[in-house]
Design an enzyme around this catalytic site. Structure first.
Site: not given
Length: 364
Positions: A116, A144-146
């Site tokens: 991320d 960004v992961d989420v």
């Protein structure tokens, strides 16, 4: 986890070393579990599979042969090496929905590691986060992961809906960089239209003013004025009625151009009292405003509003309790359920709960 919350049987395949995030501590909860791993692994079953062995590969293929959805986030090409890629699996399962998550796609960026922080840096998010006086800053969570996880969820659900109609599955591919670039919305569109990349402007908005945080006597207050009516209500509440006739501030466009002097004038008034005082007064006047809370205060606010942002449940099998952030999607007929605490490594190895049979469906 989002799928599992709504009833999907999710089998998490881990290497003998376990998911890397198991070791991302501190902090830990009262059971000694890392809170990072716990935050995204409830309602899942954990089995250990060594894909570098014949037995491990055979077991993985047995599982994938009966699941509706396969989700993987190896580097591009790794699943093909194991014979677990979409092309191989779909040959025997044309109804399979297969979701691949990568950092930078399957082409020229396939070798780049998908962390991320790296994507926030390479993807430009850090360049617009922070104040002009400080260095570029990452978001306070792995945003960004989420975002990418939410895109994966959306893609899987759409592919399942198509399968309901056609009987055919398909491959879903999402990557971290594309998810971030698409999330730039107005900032990305402005860059495309003008050729100029936006700069860091702290908590201010590039197209609206006053729309940022302001100092009060005891802390910061966010004020989000989106139109002239709200600006008039703001100036009246602050005893600054003359500002609406000031040629620098008559329209939003003019206020954006004169953001700095406008902020200075507003803060002179706001610093005479507390953030809580001004929040109450401005909200009563119809001006969107709120003090800057920490996460604990934000959770308390959610509870005070009846939003139930957290859940405390006990795993009926293990007896382990868990305090978790609640699923934000509320369905009236089939709400999310909280059944299993985040699993220990290999907790469900050989479990009778994982049944591989043609009648086992609704799994991932």
């Amino acid at each position: 986890m989002m799928l599992a919350d709504f009833g999907a049987e999710v089998i998490k395949i881990e290497s003998p070393a376990g998911d890397d995030t198991r070791a991302w501590v501190p902090p830990v909860d009262h059971h000694g579990r890392g809170t990072y791993f716990a935050s995204v692994n409830r309602n899942k079953r954990s089995v250990v599979v060594d894909l570098n062995t014949d037995d491990g590969l055979a077991y993985a293929r047995e599982l994938t042969a009966e699941c509706d959805v396969v989700v993987e986030n190896f580097r591009p090409g790794v699943m093909a090496k194991f014979g677990l890629d979409y092309q191989t699996l779909s040959a025997g399962r044309p109804d399979l929905v297969y979701c691949s998550i990568s950092g930078f796609g399957t082409g020229a960026g396939s070798a780049l590691p998908g962390y991320d922080l790296l994507v926030q840096a390479l993807g430009g998010l850090m360049s617009i986060t922070g104040s002009p006086e400080t260095e570029p800053t990452k978001a306070g969570v792995a945003l960004v992961d989420v975002l990418t996880g939410q895109n994966a969820l959306t893609g899987i659900l759409m592919a399942l809906r198509v399968r309901d109609t056609t009987g055919h599955g398909q491959e879903v591919h999402v990557n971290l960089l594309s998810s971030l670039l698409a999330a730039f919305v107005n900032q990305g569109t402005a860059t495309l239209a003008t050729g100029n990349s936006p700069a860091r402007i702290g908590n201010a908005h590039p197209s609206i003013a006053p729309y940022e945080t302001f100092r009060t006597r005891d802390g910061l207050l966010a004020i989000a004025v989106g139109n002239n009516r709200q600006f008039g209500a703001l100036t009246e509440a602050l005893g600054l009625n003359s500002l609406t006739e000031d040629p620098r501030f008559r329209t939003n466009e003019l206020r954006v151009a004169s953001r700095v002097p406008l902020k200075r004038i507003l803060e002179q008034a706001l610093e005479t009292d507390s953030a809580a005082h001004w929040q109450a007064k401005l909200l009563e006047a119809g001006v969107p405003a709120g003090k800057v809370n920490d996460i604990g205060e934000a959770l308390a606010l959610g509870h005070s509003l009846g939003l139930e942002p957290s859940v405390h449940f006990t795993d009926p099998i293990t007896g382990r309790s868990s305090v978790q952030l609640a699923n934000p999607i509320r369905l009236s007929a089939s709400p999310a359920t909280y059944r299993q605490a985040p699993p220990t490594l290999g907790e469900h190895q050989g479990s009778t709960f994982i049944s591989i049979s043609p009648n086992t469906r609704g799994s991932a």
